[in-house]
Design an enzyme around this catalytic site. Sequence first.
Site, PDB file in Angstrom:
ATOM      1  N   LYS A  48       0.818  -1.184   0.000  1.00  0.00           N
ATOM      2  CA  LYS A  48       0.000   0.000   0.000  1.00  0.00           C
ATOM      3  C   LYS A  48       0.869   1.258   0.000  1.00  0.00           C
ATOM      4  O   LYS A  48       0.392   2.346  -0.240  1.00  0.00           O
ATOM      5  CB  LYS A  48      -0.877   0.004   1.277  1.00  0.00           C
ATOM      6  CG  LYS A  48      -1.727  -1.263   1.421  1.00  0.00           C
ATOM      7  CD  LYS A  48      -2.683  -1.171   2.615  1.00  0.00           C
ATOM      8  CE  LYS A  48      -2.125  -1.835   3.825  1.00  0.00           C
ATOM      9  NZ  LYS A  48      -2.018  -3.308   3.850  1.00  0.00           N
ATOM     10  N   GLU A 104       7.744   3.038  -6.306  1.00  0.00           N
ATOM     11  CA  GLU A 104       7.978   2.518  -4.951  1.00  0.00           C
ATOM     12  C   GLU A 104       7.939   3.645  -3.931  1.00  0.00           C
ATOM     13  O   GLU A 104       8.263   4.791  -4.260  1.00  0.00           O
ATOM     14  CB  GLU A 104       9.367   1.869  -4.898  1.00  0.00           C
ATOM     15  CG  GLU A 104       9.378   0.411  -5.313  1.00  0.00           C
ATOM     16  CD  GLU A 104       8.909  -0.515  -4.196  1.00  0.00           C
ATOM     17  OE1 GLU A 104       8.251  -0.032  -3.245  1.00  0.00           O
ATOM     18  OE2 GLU A 104       9.205  -1.709  -4.263  1.00  0.00           O
ATOM     19  N   ASP A 105       7.570   3.315  -2.687  1.00  0.00           N
ATOM     20  CA  ASP A 105       7.668   4.309  -1.616  1.00  0.00           C
ATOM     21  C   ASP A 105       9.132   4.483  -1.211  1.00  0.00           C
ATOM     22  O   ASP A 105       9.620   5.588  -1.053  1.00  0.00           O
ATOM     23  CB  ASP A 105       6.792   3.911  -0.412  1.00  0.00           C
ATOM     24  CG  ASP A 105       7.027   2.481   0.086  1.00  0.00           C
ATOM     25  OD1 ASP A 105       7.804   1.715  -0.539  1.00  0.00           O
ATOM     26  OD2 ASP A 105       6.426   2.113   1.115  1.00  0.00           O
ATOM     27  N   ASP A 108      15.075   0.142  -0.147  1.00  0.00           N
ATOM     28  CA  ASP A 108      15.919   0.025   1.043  1.00  0.00           C
ATOM     29  C   ASP A 108      17.018  -1.008   0.768  1.00  0.00           C
ATOM     30  O   ASP A 108      18.039  -0.687   0.187  1.00  0.00           O
ATOM     31  CB  ASP A 108      15.013  -0.359   2.217  1.00  0.00           C
ATOM     32  CG  ASP A 108      15.729  -0.367   3.549  1.00  0.00           C
ATOM     33  OD1 ASP A 108      16.692   0.389   3.696  1.00  0.00           O
ATOM     34  OD2 ASP A 108      15.315  -1.130   4.448  1.00  0.00           O
ATOM     35  N   VAL A 158      11.608   5.865   8.654  1.00  0.00           N
ATOM     36  CA  VAL A 158      10.743   7.024   8.415  1.00  0.00           C
ATOM     37  C   VAL A 158       9.302   6.609   8.133  1.00  0.00           C
ATOM     38  O   VAL A 158       9.035   5.463   7.744  1.00  0.00           O
ATOM     39  CB  VAL A 158      11.277   7.872   7.233  1.00  0.00           C
ATOM     40  CG1 VAL A 158      12.619   8.491   7.567  1.00  0.00           C
ATOM     41  CG2 VAL A 158      11.356   7.038   5.955  1.00  0.00           C
ATOM     42  N   ASP A 164       4.590   3.445   6.459  1.00  0.00           N
ATOM     43  CA  ASP A 164       3.915   3.180   7.728  1.00  0.00           C
ATOM     44  C   ASP A 164       4.853   2.643   8.795  1.00  0.00           C
ATOM     45  O   ASP A 164       5.948   2.143   8.510  1.00  0.00           O
ATOM     46  CB  ASP A 164       2.812   2.125   7.516  1.00  0.00           C
ATOM     47  CG  ASP A 164       3.404   0.730   7.296  1.00  0.00           C
ATOM     48  OD1 ASP A 164       4.177   0.551   6.328  1.00  0.00           O
ATOM     49  OD2 ASP A 164       3.116  -0.183   8.102  1.00  0.00           O
TER      50      ASP A 164
END
Length: 184
Positions: A48, A104-105, A108, A158, A164
């Site tokens: 999400k 993508e958010d 990483d 973050v 989230d």
Amino acid sequence: MSEPKALPAEIERILYTEEQVQQRIREVAVEISNRYRGCDLKLIGVLKGSVFFLTALARAIDIPVKIDFLSISSFSTKTTAPGLVRIAKDLDESIEGEDVLLVEDIVDTGFTARYLLQTLAARSPNSLAVCTLLDRTSRRIVQVPVEFRCFEIPDRFVVGCGLDYKQLYRNLGYVAVMKLERNQ
Ligand code: IMP
Ligand code: MG
């Protein structure tokens, strides 16, 4: 101007304000619009986390654009090997012959992006690239090409703008560092 709202108690500090985020998204949208003018652009969001970024980006892109979503589950518990990812909800439509931008958010370790790039590449898109809101190259384990990114961030956990902590804080307009032990 209204009084600044108090930060939620679990949040340490704001890394990028809502204005900085919106401004940077507009800049990246210009880059994308120029790069893909005349192409068959499709944005693919990973549910999400990337929903907020994807919608803001799509609104700021000034060429025709399609969107689709998939969701994944990752198994990175202590008992399994890290970076195991599988598709939990697949795309609704084919990407064959399309110019696909995986949105993508955050990238990483890179495991998620690498898995998705491999999976999508096998479906014969015309082109395939990654666009991420946040990039944390200091924690990268597998190398993935990131063509478009809004911000390179330090090694801090973050939240906000879709990201989230235990499913909370996705709706914050800013990107903020959490008060967590790993962030000390
Ligand atoms: P990767 O596979 O290690 O690149 O991780 C990507 C996923 O981990 C992201 O899509 C996020 O869901 C999650 N993630 C990584 N870092 C953070 C963070 O700082 N805040 C919230 N979620 C994160
Ligand atoms: Mg996520």
